[in-house]
Design an enzyme around this catalytic site. Sequence first.
Site, PDB file in Angstrom:
ATOM      1  N   HIS A   1     -14.623  17.130  70.837  1.00  0.00           N
ATOM      2  CA  HIS A   1     -14.525  15.799  70.243  1.00  0.00           C
ATOM      3  C   HIS A   1     -13.204  15.632  69.497  1.00  0.00           C
ATOM      4  CE1 HIS A   1     -16.547  18.369  67.256  1.00  0.00           C
ATOM      5  NE2 HIS A   1     -16.008  17.601  66.322  1.00  0.00           N
TER       6      HIS A   1
ATOM      7  N   ASP B   1     -16.514  22.538  67.466  1.00  0.00           N
ATOM      8  CA  ASP B   1     -16.633  22.998  66.085  1.00  0.00           C
ATOM      9  C   ASP B   1     -16.697  24.517  65.982  1.00  0.00           C
ATOM     10  OD1 ASP B   1     -16.578  20.472  64.919  1.00  0.00           O
ATOM     11  OD2 ASP B   1     -18.762  20.221  64.993  1.00  0.00           O
TER      12      ASP B   1
ATOM     13  N   ARG C   1     -21.566  16.333  57.768  1.00  0.00           N
ATOM     14  CA  ARG C   1     -22.001  17.078  58.954  1.00  0.00           C
ATOM     15  C   ARG C   1     -22.888  18.249  58.580  1.00  0.00           C
ATOM     16  NH1 ARG C   1     -17.230  19.894  61.813  1.00  0.00           N
ATOM     17  NH2 ARG C   1     -17.978  21.798  60.796  1.00  0.00           N
TER      18      ARG C   1
ATOM     19  N   HIS D   1     -11.313  19.437  69.809  1.00  0.00           N
ATOM     20  CA  HIS D   1     -11.859  20.737  69.423  1.00  0.00           C
ATOM     21  C   HIS D   1     -13.364  20.763  69.621  1.00  0.00           C
ATOM     22  CE1 HIS D   1     -12.459  18.258  65.835  1.00  0.00           C
ATOM     23  NE2 HIS D   1     -13.398  19.117  65.449  1.00  0.00           N
TER      24      HIS D   1
END
Length: 315
Positions: A260, A106, A275, A104
């Site tokens: 990623h 983000d 994150r 995906h």
Amino acid sequence: MTQNQIPIDLDVRPVSGRIGAEVRGVRLDGDLPAAAFDAIRAALLQHKVLFFREQSHLDDATQEAFGALFGTPVPHPTVPVRAGTQYLLELDSQHGGGRANSWHTDVTFDLAYPQVSVLRAVEVPAYGGDTVWANTAAAYDELPEPLRDLADKLWALHTNDYDYAGSRPQPHGPDAQHYRDVFTRTVYETEHPVVRVHPETGERTLVLGHFVRRLLGYSSSDSAHLISLLQNHVHRLENTVRWRWQSGDVAIWDNRATQHYAINDYGDARRVVRRVTIAGDVPVSVDGEHSRAIKPVRDAGAAGNDAAAQARKAA
């Protein structure tokens, strides 16, 4: 400045041929000199993802401060931030949303999805738990010309109507269901071009990943086949880099030019990463058309103000 012009000398060591580099000798914080930050940003545009070892001095606040050098930090649209922080998302493997083991980019279900993500390893398993990134610009470039021409014309519907766990082989358990309920408390649907023009480098990149529900104008069967065909070019091994985490590591990636995958191969061990994401811009197709928000309804002009509004709300 072009993507290949790094303004000061950095110790940048490529990790693979097409994507990823380790940067050594830099202590990350929110007070980096401008020249050092400019060099990091230039290296990021060139290598797509950067890795920094031995950054254990960072805490939640200094990670947020460092992330803010890239632009406006924004909280996740639906998942609550970590307690005591303004923007930081914690991914804990012992909770439903902590194992993002599918390809995906983000938050592509949002109209102006993040430009940059800064991920810090807090707790890592003794083995396993690596993350793999793929270069979506290189994937586009390697497409046969007829397939590139087709991809240039395609649009896709992205949505969060399933969570990060939704594509796992075993998406079960009450905790996973709770995370799904939180993740989809507001349903987003956005139409993005399958190929966007990168606003800084001018590269064409593929916008795909597990938030794609279907291609516009195609049957479900044809849509699935075309998505699979293009996605297979994204995650070819030659197009990827794999990072073995150590506690205190930081990874920064250009979310407009990568996908990623966090590998779920560490059993019951705990893996905690945190994150910070930086507000992006509304994607533009090769023919100049902007992405479109379907749910919630917003226009491209208003989307530029969404990030700041979300940040104020979180604060």
